[in-house]
Design an enzyme around this catalytic site. Structure first.
Site, PDB file in Angstrom:
ATOM      1  N   ASP A  21       0.784   3.547   2.373  1.00 39.58           N
ATOM      2  CA  ASP A  21       0.587   4.114   3.694  1.00 39.58           C
ATOM      3  C   ASP A  21      -0.632   5.039   3.623  1.00 39.58           C
ATOM      4  O   ASP A  21      -1.658   4.626   3.061  1.00 39.58           O
ATOM      5  CB  ASP A  21       1.860   4.824   4.176  1.00 39.58           C
TER       6      ASP A  21
ATOM      7  N   ASP B  19       0.844  -1.190   0.000  1.00 44.49           N
ATOM      8  CA  ASP B  19       0.000   0.000   0.000  1.00 44.49           C
ATOM      9  C   ASP B  19       0.878   1.237   0.000  1.00 44.49           C
ATOM     10  O   ASP B  19       2.101   1.142   0.116  1.00 44.49           O
ATOM     11  CB  ASP B  19      -0.905   0.012   1.241  1.00 44.49           C
TER      12      ASP B  19
END
Length: 290
Positions: free
Chosen positions: A214, A212
């Site tokens: 973050d 991802d």
């Protein structure tokens, strides 16, 4: 307590990487350590002719959160098994646009932003200060990166892994601060694992599997467990490919790093001053020096 010399390569699997397939002569062993029990049994076997030990970092079923991991027991258990090369597979968030989900970074630097973890085998009457300027073994890291590249996997070499306490994901403000500091990926498990591996004179490197962005990214959305898991399976498949290929190229004798002699000039306590009990506890780690 001396090394059992059962395996040479260790794999510590993070989120989503709870087993390794294809091991021949597979068996599970439980190891008692002076620091308490490791996360789970170690799975031993042969992979492409290489003796290997695997440990699920969070336990089978993923029931141990990052701050509660008994990293000392985990690394000590690998040392007891004779591990010379330890490959960490970790899910991470990206703090850089170019480090996209499903890419893999092999970091060369580490920033410890944890708050309450025991990060050394030493103390209780024995002091040692190991060099940690290069927190990941450069030789093992190079092997992992080059193997991934040869397999056509989206790989990145070099960068800083910031390790936070967790278990919560970052706030947006924290994420932006970490980016401003020059961090590249964010995770919760490289510390104290990397520090303990160095004290145990084990070559240690990480496959930081990006799941991802973050929470700093304006269009990627807020990080969720569902997002992490969705991207993780592809990462796990790629990480396992890298491991399978890389372990067959490791040299018979470790070279190109200082890991095997990390403690050679690090112990500052006079041998005569070390309590007998602590000497016995750390014999596996320091026995060849004192």
């Amino acid at each position: 307590m001396r090394t059992q010399a059962t395996a040479r390569v260790g794999i510590v699997g993070g989120t989503g990487f709870a087993d390794i397939e294809g091991l021949e002569d597979r068996r599970d062993v439980h190891i008692a350590t002076p620091f308490g029990p490791p996360s789970d049994a170690y799975t031993l076997g042969m992979l492409h002719g290489v003796p290997l030990a695997f440990l699920p970092r969070h336990g089978r079923g993923h029931y141990i959160q990052p701050s509660d991991l008994n990293a000392r027991a985990n690394v000590y258990g690998f040392k007891r098994l004779g591990i010379e090369f330890l490959i960490s597979i970790s899910a991470c968030g990206s703090l850089r646009e170019e480090l996209a989900p499903q890419h893999i970074l092999v970091p060369d630097q580490l920033y410890d932003h944890t708050k309450r973890r025991v990060s050394t085998f030493f103390g209780d009457g024995i002091v040692a200060h190991v060099g940690f300027a290069q927190p990941f073994c450069p030789a093992l890291s190079s092997t992992l990166f080059e193997t991934g590249q040869a397999l056509g996997i989206a790989m990145h070499s070099g960068g800083t892994y910031i390790c936070i306490e967790g278990p919560q994901f970052s706030t947006k403000a924290e994420s932006e601060v970490y980016r401003g500091w020059g961090m590249d990926v964010i995770g919760m498990t490289a510390v104290p694992e990397a520090k303990l591996a160095r004290e145990a004179e084990i070559c240690y490197a990480t496959l930081a599997c990006v799941t991802d962005y973050d929470v700093w990214h304006e269009t990627a959305g807020e990080v969720t467990v569902e997002m992490v898991i969705a991207n993780l399976q592809q990462n796990v498949d790629h990480a396992e490919e890298i491991v399978r290929r890389a372990i067959t190229t490791l040299p018979n004798e470790r070279r190109g790093c200082q890991c095997p002699e990390a403690l050679a000039n690090a112990i500052v306590t006079s041998p005569d001053s070390i309590p007998a009990a602590q000497r016995a506890t750390l014999d596996l780690i320091v026995g060849k020096y004192i």
